[in-house]
Design a protein around this motif. Structure first.
Motif, mmCIF file in Angstrom:
data_model
loop_
_atom_site.group_PDB
_atom_site.id
_atom_site.type_symbol
_atom_site.label_atom_id
_atom_site.label_comp_id
_atom_site.label_asym_id
_atom_site.label_seq_id
_atom_site.Cartn_x
_atom_site.Cartn_y
_atom_site.Cartn_z
ATOM 1 N N VAL A 47 -58.708 -60.311 18.751
ATOM 2 C CA VAL A 47 -58.328 -61.018 19.980
ATOM 3 C C VAL A 47 -58.346 -62.527 19.761
ATOM 4 C CG1 VAL A 47 -59.064 -61.501 22.351
ATOM 5 C CG2 VAL A 47 -59.044 -59.159 21.518
ATOM 6 N N ALA A 48 -59.386 -63.035 19.103
ATOM 7 C CA ALA A 48 -59.488 -64.481 18.883
ATOM 8 C C ALA A 48 -58.376 -64.979 17.960
ATOM 9 C CB ALA A 48 -60.855 -64.830 18.309
ATOM 10 N N LEU A 49 -58.067 -64.241 16.898
ATOM 11 C CA LEU A 49 -56.983 -64.652 15.999
ATOM 12 C C LEU A 49 -55.636 -64.618 16.705
ATOM 13 C CD1 LEU A 49 -57.808 -63.102 12.515
ATOM 14 C CD2 LEU A 49 -57.370 -65.491 13.046
ATOM 15 N N HIS A 50 -55.399 -63.559 17.471
ATOM 16 C CA HIS A 50 -54.139 -63.474 18.212
ATOM 17 C C HIS A 50 -54.013 -64.639 19.193
ATOM 18 C CE1 HIS A 50 -50.700 -61.887 20.310
ATOM 19 N NE2 HIS A 50 -51.378 -61.944 21.449
ATOM 20 N N THR A 51 -55.083 -64.954 19.885
ATOM 21 C CA THR A 51 -55.070 -66.058 20.840
ATOM 22 C C THR A 51 -54.831 -67.379 20.126
ATOM 23 O OG1 THR A 51 -56.590 -64.862 22.276
ATOM 24 C CG2 THR A 51 -56.393 -67.227 22.641
ATOM 25 N N LEU A 52 -55.499 -67.598 19.012
ATOM 26 C CA LEU A 52 -55.333 -68.851 18.274
ATOM 27 C C LEU A 52 -53.906 -69.012 17.780
ATOM 28 C CD1 LEU A 52 -56.653 -71.371 16.938
ATOM 29 C CD2 LEU A 52 -57.011 -69.935 14.932
ATOM 30 N N LEU A 53 -53.326 -67.932 17.269
ATOM 31 C CA LEU A 53 -51.991 -68.010 16.677
ATOM 32 C C LEU A 53 -50.874 -68.050 17.703
ATOM 33 C CD1 LEU A 53 -52.501 -65.531 13.709
ATOM 34 C CD2 LEU A 53 -52.464 -68.022 13.627
ATOM 35 N N SER A 54 -51.127 -67.574 18.915
ATOM 36 C CA SER A 54 -50.019 -67.464 19.871
ATOM 37 C C SER A 54 -50.173 -68.287 21.143
ATOM 38 C CB SER A 54 -49.810 -65.996 20.255
ATOM 39 O OG SER A 54 -50.957 -65.507 20.914
ATOM 40 N N SER A 55 -51.376 -68.659 21.518
ATOM 41 C CA SER A 55 -51.583 -69.307 22.806
ATOM 42 C C SER A 55 -51.303 -70.805 22.735
ATOM 43 C CB SER A 55 -53.012 -69.084 23.290
ATOM 44 O OG SER A 55 -53.201 -69.737 24.515
ATOM 45 N N LYS A 56 -50.768 -71.323 23.819
ATOM 46 C CA LYS A 56 -50.522 -72.758 23.945
ATOM 47 C C LYS A 56 -51.434 -73.383 24.997
ATOM 48 C CE LYS A 56 -47.149 -72.630 21.048
ATOM 49 N NZ LYS A 56 -47.473 -72.910 19.680
ATOM 50 N N VAL A 57 -52.329 -72.579 25.582
ATOM 51 C CA VAL A 57 -53.233 -73.050 26.625
ATOM 52 C C VAL A 57 -54.512 -73.569 25.955
ATOM 53 C CG1 VAL A 57 -54.530 -72.375 28.681
ATOM 54 C CG2 VAL A 57 -52.279 -71.391 28.245
ATOM 55 N N LEU A 58 -54.914 -74.786 26.301
ATOM 56 C CA LEU A 58 -56.052 -75.433 25.645
ATOM 57 C C LEU A 58 -57.349 -74.654 25.839
ATOM 58 C CD1 LEU A 58 -56.824 -77.952 24.017
ATOM 59 C CD2 LEU A 58 -57.340 -79.070 26.176
ATOM 60 N N GLY A 59 -57.608 -74.149 27.037
ATOM 61 C CA GLY A 59 -58.840 -73.414 27.310
ATOM 62 C C GLY A 59 -58.944 -72.138 26.492
ATOM 63 N N GLU A 60 -57.833 -71.413 26.371
ATOM 64 C CA GLU A 60 -57.842 -70.192 25.560
ATOM 65 C C GLU A 60 -58.049 -70.529 24.091
ATOM 66 O OE1 GLU A 60 -54.162 -68.225 26.313
ATOM 67 O OE2 GLU A 60 -54.731 -67.593 28.326
ATOM 68 N N GLY A 61 -57.406 -71.606 23.634
ATOM 69 C CA GLY A 61 -57.577 -72.037 22.252
ATOM 70 C C GLY A 61 -59.010 -72.430 21.962
ATOM 71 N N LEU A 62 -59.651 -73.099 22.917
ATOM 72 C CA LEU A 62 -61.050 -73.502 22.742
ATOM 73 C C LEU A 62 -61.950 -72.282 22.597
ATOM 74 C CD1 LEU A 62 -63.343 -75.551 22.711
ATOM 75 C CD2 LEU A 62 -63.261 -75.589 25.200
ATOM 76 N N ARG A 63 -61.764 -71.293 23.464
ATOM 77 C CA ARG A 63 -62.580 -70.079 23.365
ATOM 78 C C ARG A 63 -62.338 -69.350 22.039
ATOM 79 N NH1 ARG A 63 -61.424 -70.082 28.760
ATOM 80 N NH2 ARG A 63 -59.616 -68.741 28.578
ATOM 81 N N ALA A 64 -61.071 -69.304 21.610
ATOM 82 C CA ALA A 64 -60.737 -68.618 20.359
ATOM 83 C C ALA A 64 -61.351 -69.333 19.157
ATOM 84 C CB ALA A 64 -59.221 -68.524 20.197
ATOM 85 N N VAL A 65 -61.230 -70.658 19.117
ATOM 86 C CA VAL A 65 -61.778 -71.410 17.979
ATOM 87 C C VAL A 65 -63.299 -71.324 17.958
ATOM 88 C CG1 VAL A 65 -61.972 -73.710 16.953
ATOM 89 C CG2 VAL A 65 -59.785 -72.943 17.819
ATOM 90 N N ALA A 66 -63.929 -71.376 19.136
ATOM 91 C CA ALA A 66 -65.391 -71.256 19.193
ATOM 92 C C ALA A 66 -65.834 -69.881 18.693
ATOM 93 C CB ALA A 66 -65.882 -71.493 20.617
ATOM 94 N N SER A 67 -65.121 -68.840 19.090
ATOM 95 C CA SER A 67 -65.462 -67.493 18.614
ATOM 96 C C SER A 67 -65.264 -67.378 17.113
ATOM 97 C CB SER A 67 -64.597 -66.452 19.318
ATOM 98 O OG SER A 67 -64.871 -66.423 20.691
ATOM 99 N N LEU A 68 -64.136 -67.889 16.618
ATOM 100 C CA LEU A 68 -63.863 -67.785 15.191
ATOM 101 C C LEU A 68 -64.844 -68.603 14.360
ATOM 102 C CD1 LEU A 68 -59.983 -67.775 15.300
ATOM 103 C CD2 LEU A 68 -61.470 -65.887 14.635
ATOM 104 N N GLU A 69 -65.326 -69.708 14.914
ATOM 105 C CA GLU A 69 -66.354 -70.467 14.198
ATOM 106 C C GLU A 69 -67.589 -69.596 13.983
ATOM 107 O OE1 GLU A 69 -69.747 -73.781 14.882
ATOM 108 O OE2 GLU A 69 -68.219 -73.561 16.429
ATOM 109 N N MET A 70 -68.017 -68.927 15.043
ATOM 110 C CA MET A 70 -69.201 -68.067 14.937
ATOM 111 C C MET A 70 -68.926 -66.887 13.998
ATOM 112 S SD MET A 70 -71.270 -66.037 17.922
ATOM 113 C CE MET A 70 -69.806 -65.203 18.450
ATOM 114 N N PHE A 71 -67.739 -66.290 14.104
ATOM 115 C CA PHE A 71 -67.426 -65.130 13.272
ATOM 116 C C PHE A 71 -67.338 -65.504 11.799
ATOM 117 C CE2 PHE A 71 -64.924 -63.375 17.133
ATOM 118 C CZ PHE A 71 -66.098 -63.087 17.783
ATOM 119 N N THR A 72 -66.790 -66.694 11.481
ATOM 120 C CA THR A 72 -66.706 -67.102 10.076
ATOM 121 C C THR A 72 -68.082 -67.395 9.510
ATOM 122 O OG1 THR A 72 -66.299 -69.404 10.719
ATOM 123 C CG2 THR A 72 -64.374 -68.042 10.212
#
Length: 187
Positions: A47-72
């Motif tokens: 979900v986070a990768l899909h959101t990062l790669l496809s979303s143009k909304v800043l809030g969704e991107g922030l949540r995705a990047v924050a999640s991916l930071e923790m996952f990495t």
């Protein structure tokens, strides 16, 4: 062995009751994760990768990047997937197009730490990280480090950017060292 472990935990919990509360919260979180497949790491990463790669909304991107930071930070296979699925150029693009707004600066902080986690994960991933289509990726990191240096509130980002730069320069190709020198001469 199990009885000894129970006795030891009960003695520790008697001395430090806050540890019992933490253990109970962990047990509840584990049970919830087992019961709900949406909470599994692989599904949350998808979900986070899909959101990062496809979303143009800043809030969704922030949540995705924050999640991916923790996952990495906790899973090497997430780092490999981010490189394989092309999320690294998207992160560099987010870093280069950031402004001074609070959400944008949060994305920069999470993005830098996610890239640093990827670079620390495996030297081969670091090589893939340095082979970006954007020739100014390292110059973007230098600009971020310089901007964070001027603002005391952003010194954490300064160290993240400098750590990522040093990781990339020590393992990356020699062309990046030349490119960085050119970027500094132009800037």
């Amino acid at each position: 062995a199990a009885a000894r472990a129970r006795r030891l935990r009960s003695r520790i919990y008697a001395k430090r009751p806050e540890l019992r509360a933490i253990a109970e919260r962990c047990a509840r979180a584990r049970e919830a994760a087992i019961a709900d497949p949406r909470l599994w790491l692989c599904n949350r990463t998808n979900v986070a990768l899909h959101t990062l790669l496809s979303s143009k909304v800043l809030g969704e991107g922030l949540r995705a990047v924050a999640s991916l930071e923790m996952f990495t930070l906790i899973a090497k296979n997430v780092c490999e997937r981010m490189v394989a699925e092309g999320a690294v150029p998207v992160l560099f693009n987010l870093l280069s197009t950031s402004n001074r707004s609070v959400p944008s600066q949060k994305i920069v902080g999470h993005g830098l730490r996610a890239l640093l986690n990827i670079a620390k994960c495996d030297p081969r991933l670091c090589e893939a990280l340095t082979q970006q289509k954007d020739p100014d990726a390292l110059v973007v990191l230098v600009d971020l480090a310089y901007g964070a240096h001027r603002d005391r509130a952003n010194h954490g980002k300064l160290w993240d950017a400098l750590a990522l730069l040093s990781q990339l320069l020590t393992t990356g190709p020699a062309s990046y060292r030349t490119q960085l020198a050119k970027g500094q001469a132009n800037g």
